[in-house]
Design an enzyme around this catalytic site. Sequence first.
Site, PDB file in Angstrom:
ATOM      1  N   LYS A 284       4.531   0.596   6.656  1.00 32.55           N
ATOM      2  CA  LYS A 284       3.928  -0.602   6.070  1.00 32.55           C
ATOM      3  C   LYS A 284       4.775  -1.231   4.970  1.00 32.55           C
ATOM      4  O   LYS A 284       5.455  -0.565   4.218  1.00 32.55           O
ATOM      5  CB  LYS A 284       2.536  -0.268   5.483  1.00 32.55           C
ATOM      6  CG  LYS A 284       1.465  -0.009   6.510  1.00 32.55           C
ATOM      7  CD  LYS A 284       1.236  -1.156   7.491  1.00 32.55           C
ATOM      8  CE  LYS A 284       0.464  -2.300   6.883  1.00 32.55           C
ATOM      9  NZ  LYS A 284      -0.937  -1.947   6.623  1.00 32.55           N
ATOM     10  N   GLU A 291      -1.827 -11.104  -1.981  1.00 26.57           N
ATOM     11  CA  GLU A 291      -3.251 -10.767  -1.864  1.00 26.57           C
ATOM     12  C   GLU A 291      -3.933 -10.803  -3.226  1.00 26.57           C
ATOM     13  O   GLU A 291      -5.085 -11.214  -3.356  1.00 26.57           O
ATOM     14  CB  GLU A 291      -3.412  -9.385  -1.229  1.00 26.57           C
ATOM     15  CG  GLU A 291      -2.993  -9.375   0.238  1.00 26.57           C
ATOM     16  CD  GLU A 291      -2.811  -7.960   0.767  1.00 26.57           C
ATOM     17  OE1 GLU A 291      -3.736  -7.159   0.642  1.00 26.57           O
ATOM     18  OE2 GLU A 291      -1.719  -7.658   1.292  1.00 26.57           O
TER      19      GLU A 291
END
Length: 464
Positions: A284, A291
Amino acid sequence: MTSRIWGGRFSGGPSDIMEAINASIDFDKRLAKQDIRGSRAHCAMLVKQGLLAKADGDAIMDGLLKIEKSISEGTFAFKRALEDIHMNIEGRLTDLIGEPAGRLHTARSRNDQVATDFRLWVRAAVDSLDEHMQALQATLIDKAETHVDTVMPGFTHLQAAQPVTFGHHLLAYVEMIGRDRGRFSDARTRMNESPLGAGAMAGTSFAIDRDQTSTELEFDRPMANSLDAVSDRDFALEFLSSASILSVHLSRLAEELVIWASAQFGFVSFTDAFSTGSSMMPQKRNPDAAELVRGKVGRIIGALTGLLIVVKGLPLTYSKDMQEDKEPVFATFDTLELCLAAMTGMIDDIAVNKDRMRAAAGAGHTTATDLADWLVQSKDVPFREAHHIAGQAVKTAEEKSCGLENLTEGDLQSVDDRLTADALKVLSVEASITSRSSYGGTAPDNVRAQIAAARDRFLKSAEA
Ligand code: ARG
């Protein structure tokens, strides 16, 4: 008399609980500079008006300087028992210079004092945010220039709609931030009036000069109504509304970054400087900063909502509820400063995968409008009918599992005999983009002109 500044009619001290709910010093110490500046202006005015002896005025000025120094050096001992910044400073001034300190509050109340301090603080916050917004605009414009020819799909409903350039897309945010700057600046103009001299709320019997303090504090004029001066907080609400709209803009951009950085889109990536990993999944690479910019909006809109609710039922003039005005404003400023810096950093850091963008721009028959426009322009077909014919061409492409631009002349002819070979020329993504040269459109020459214009409109003061 207790040692408290307002203790004349009190014989006992407050309970610990009373002190805990009443004290604001833990947060309003952020008004220290403004409070001292306001006091200096007030003191100078009192001396000039003959309301304070010059020697007392000098002692006060001197004491305030010392206090300012110790606050900026971090050695000032803030005391919760002294409630707020105003009484902490006055208390310390009394320790330093004795009796003359008690003359500073002549013709003044904490009500006009706090309204003045807070306006000065919010005004400075607006100026600081303006610089941050301008820096973001500058970074967006630079990126737009790099990508003035970079083709991407423009979306409606998050469905590929028409090809645009990445530069054009980024400039959309330059406009939004430009209006945000305008909103803050409008609010700044309205807030820039001096409450000082309104006293507790009714004005004062002393022969004060409100114009002098107003000018000294760089306000445009004294506020016209003393009741209004101490009781409204619309300037803080305007700050928070402008902040909310700005944060919504930042959030939309953040959301786009999140979408674009996903493996499914693969339009952009960030370096290690603006990525985070997962504690479990080694592969990831997450756009956490984007965000968080998106997520922080919750606090900012919460701050606006919270203060609206605090103020909404308050009779004129001052009520202690209004002490609740500061934390949401301080927190919003801190959050926005960070979000603007993070967004500027991310835009600067962004790496664009031009191939992915280009491929997506062509997928989904995004030049169907161009085909309809061609029928209107070259064959004088009414747009509604042209739209229908282009729709049939899309259907043919779907049946053949190919892109609109891969249709042959024969394919077009079988849809409508007015679709001659020339029509093929408008089906490429590049042709589509170049053709959109109406003012504000996505054609690269247009966008180049918009970049120059944007630098002119938004960045001039940064260079000066
Ligand atoms: N700390 C107070 C505030 O922020 C200052 C004003 C207090 N005035 C008063 N009348 N109690 O609102």
